[in-house]
Design a protein around this motif. Structure first.
Motif, mmCIF file in Angstrom:
data_model
loop_
_atom_site.group_PDB
_atom_site.id
_atom_site.type_symbol
_atom_site.label_atom_id
_atom_site.label_comp_id
_atom_site.label_asym_id
_atom_site.label_seq_id
_atom_site.Cartn_x
_atom_site.Cartn_y
_atom_site.Cartn_z
ATOM 1 N N ILE A 35 0.829 -1.137 0.082
ATOM 2 C CA ILE A 35 0.198 -0.222 -0.194
ATOM 3 C C ILE A 35 0.897 1.149 0.024
ATOM 4 O O ILE A 35 1.714 1.317 0.919
ATOM 5 C CB ILE A 35 -0.885 0.010 1.289
ATOM 6 C CG1 ILE A 35 -1.708 -1.256 1.179
ATOM 7 C CG2 ILE A 35 -1.844 1.425 1.183
ATOM 8 C CD1 ILE A 35 -2.576 -1.550 0.311
ATOM 9 N N LEU A 63 -14.223 -0.949 -0.207
ATOM 10 C CA LEU A 63 -12.898 -1.459 -0.393
ATOM 11 C C LEU A 63 -12.034 -0.545 -1.396
ATOM 12 O O LEU A 63 -10.979 -0.464 -1.095
ATOM 13 C CB LEU A 63 -12.875 -2.834 -0.934
ATOM 14 C CG LEU A 63 -13.691 -3.734 0.265
ATOM 15 C CD1 LEU A 63 -13.772 -5.376 -0.456
ATOM 16 C CD2 LEU A 63 -12.536 -4.061 1.389
ATOM 17 N N THR A 67 -8.808 0.123 0.701
ATOM 18 C CA THR A 67 -7.578 -0.636 0.499
ATOM 19 C C THR A 67 -6.713 0.121 -0.390
ATOM 20 O O THR A 67 -5.549 -0.424 -0.897
ATOM 21 C CB THR A 67 -7.888 -1.769 -0.080
ATOM 22 O OG1 THR A 67 -8.657 -1.683 -1.218
ATOM 23 C CG2 THR A 67 -8.685 -2.840 1.133
ATOM 24 N N LEU A 108 -8.298 -1.676 9.308
ATOM 25 C CA LEU A 108 -7.465 -0.367 8.614
ATOM 26 C C LEU A 108 -7.655 0.989 8.959
ATOM 27 O O LEU A 108 -7.142 1.924 8.856
ATOM 28 C CB LEU A 108 -8.183 -0.478 7.202
ATOM 29 C CG LEU A 108 -7.879 -1.955 6.338
ATOM 30 C CD1 LEU A 108 -8.612 -2.082 4.912
ATOM 31 C CD2 LEU A 108 -6.362 -1.961 6.119
ATOM 32 N N SER A 312 1.070 -4.325 5.579
ATOM 33 C CA SER A 312 0.722 -3.817 4.269
ATOM 34 C C SER A 312 1.455 -2.556 3.907
ATOM 35 O O SER A 312 1.601 -2.245 2.676
ATOM 36 C CB SER A 312 -0.519 -3.477 4.054
ATOM 37 O OG SER A 312 -1.161 -2.414 4.877
ATOM 38 N N ALA A 346 -11.356 -7.828 0.087
ATOM 39 C CA ALA A 346 -10.183 -7.261 0.992
ATOM 40 C C ALA A 346 -8.887 -7.580 1.042
ATOM 41 O O ALA A 346 -8.014 -6.914 0.955
ATOM 42 C CB ALA A 346 -11.051 -7.069 2.279
ATOM 43 N N LEU A 350 -5.166 -6.007 -0.341
ATOM 44 C CA LEU A 350 -3.955 -5.613 0.739
ATOM 45 C C LEU A 350 -2.824 -6.332 -0.132
ATOM 46 O O LEU A 350 -1.883 -5.837 0.129
ATOM 47 C CB LEU A 350 -4.218 -6.131 1.938
ATOM 48 C CG LEU A 350 -5.536 -5.219 2.929
ATOM 49 C CD1 LEU A 350 -5.756 -5.967 4.058
ATOM 50 C CD2 LEU A 350 -5.002 -4.018 2.942
#
Length: 356
Positions: A35, A63, A67, A108, A312, A346, A350
């Motif tokens: 990410i 999402l 994400t 998250l 992530s 999801a 990630l």
């Protein structure tokens, strides 16, 4: 409720973001996380999008936003959402979602330190203690991360985390966790201290016969206070001098949870991404849980969610590489097999991509 486009709202958004700490406004690109900061980030536009997605139960849209933003950007979204809607985004998501998808989204949206604090609390609540979760979190976070997490723990639960650890664990395992919770691990400076490497290797070899438990206390002290880079060299020197891997001696010195904790610490110090890759692989073995048709063949979802969220933005690319190297298949494809539905989407978002 939809949001207007008036200048007053844009001014409010700008004011909110300007008051956030600089650390929450920027994120470095130089990580091995999956990410990255979203270019052209606009918190108000994201809030508008989320309001509509929540109202329409559009999980894919939720999402798509969350994400593809860093945690720092999600914190800005949370603040702007509160200011413009007078509602708490976490609570709104909790009401709109359920099950493992809710767990991912809630994870998250929390600051990393708060997320860890709540994971530590969950590991010590209910039927039995999740020893593996405790050692995973306490052994892989920096001193600053641990300090911040324990502060959140005290604030959110009005409890002393060290007292809770002491009451929920015992023996050498308790001593290991409490030593880690102190956050006294040395910072690696890049300078290799060969004399200290030799000294620590010899200290680990001392049977400690003069005082009951002295040898074990020495091992715990060295394993929880030295930097991973230093310890990796100590392990090499120990093997060279005594013909044994430290893991072999750990299995002779320690038993039960204490042994598992020391072996985990050795694994973290040798290769942290490999440690997490093995945690993920073991979490997807079907014998770890009964089949759950809605979620997959029986993965340990708590482990999958926690690792994919917490790594992530740091080293998930390295973890993916180790996973493929050791097991001949990608983490992405394994997640496809083990999970289902929006929850699967999801985790795949990630994880990010297939490793060919």
């Amino acid at each position: 409720m939809l949001l207007g486009d008036g200048m007053d709202r844009r001014s409010l958004t700008h004011e909110i973001l300007s008051q956030l700490p600089l650390a929450q406004q920027t994120t470095a690109w130089g990580t091995l996380g999956t990410i990255k900061p979203y270019l052209g980030f606009d918190a108000e536009s994201d809030v508008q999008y989320l309001v509509e997605a929540i109202a329409g139960a559009d999980h894919g849209a939720i999402l798509d936003v969350l994400t593809n933003r860093t945690n720092a950007q999600r914190q800005q979204i949370t603040k702007v959402f509160q200011a413009l809607t007078k509602q708490d985004l976490l609570k709104s998501m909790g009401a709109a979602l359920s099950g493992n998808l809710e767990r991912v989204i809630v994870g998250l949206l929390k600051p990393p330190a708060q997320y860890d604090a709540h994971e530590l609390r969950a590991a010590m609540q209910g039927m039995g203690t999740d020893e593996d979760a405790l050692i995973e979190i306490l052994s892989t976070r920096s001193n600053q991360q641990l300090s911040e997490s324990l502060a959140f723990y005290q604030r959110d639960f009005k409890a002393d985390p060290e007292k809770d650890i002491a009451s929920e664990t015992s023996g050498w395992f308790k001593d290991i966790l409490l030593a880690l919770a102190k956050g006294k691990r040395e910072h690696y400076t890049g300078i290799i201290d060969y004399a200290l490497i030799q000294q620590d290797a010899e200290a680990l070899a001392d049977p400690g016969a003069r005082s009951k438990g002295a040898g074990e206390r020495t091992w715990i002290s060295i394993f929880t206070q030295r930097s991973p880079e230093h310890l990796s060299r100590v392990f090499g020197q120990y093997q060279k001098s005594h013909g044994l891997e430290v893991e072999e001696t750990i299995c002779k010195r320690f038993r039960g949870d204490g042994q598992a904790a020391m072996l985990a610490l050795a694994s973290v110090c040798r290769n942290t991404p490999r440690y997490f890759a093995e945690r993920l692989h073991n979490a997807m073995k079907s014998e770890h849980a009964p089949p759950l048709p809605a979620q997959g063949p029986g993965a340990d979802d708590k482990v999958l969610i926690r690792i994919l969220i917490s790594r992530s933005e740091t080293d998930l690319l390295s973890i993916r590489s180790e996973f493929k190297k050791r097991h001949g298949k990608s983490l992405y494809s394994c997640l496809q097999v083990e999970t289902r539905g929006d929850y699967q989407a999801a985790l795949l978002a990630l994880c990010r991509a297939e490793d060919l």
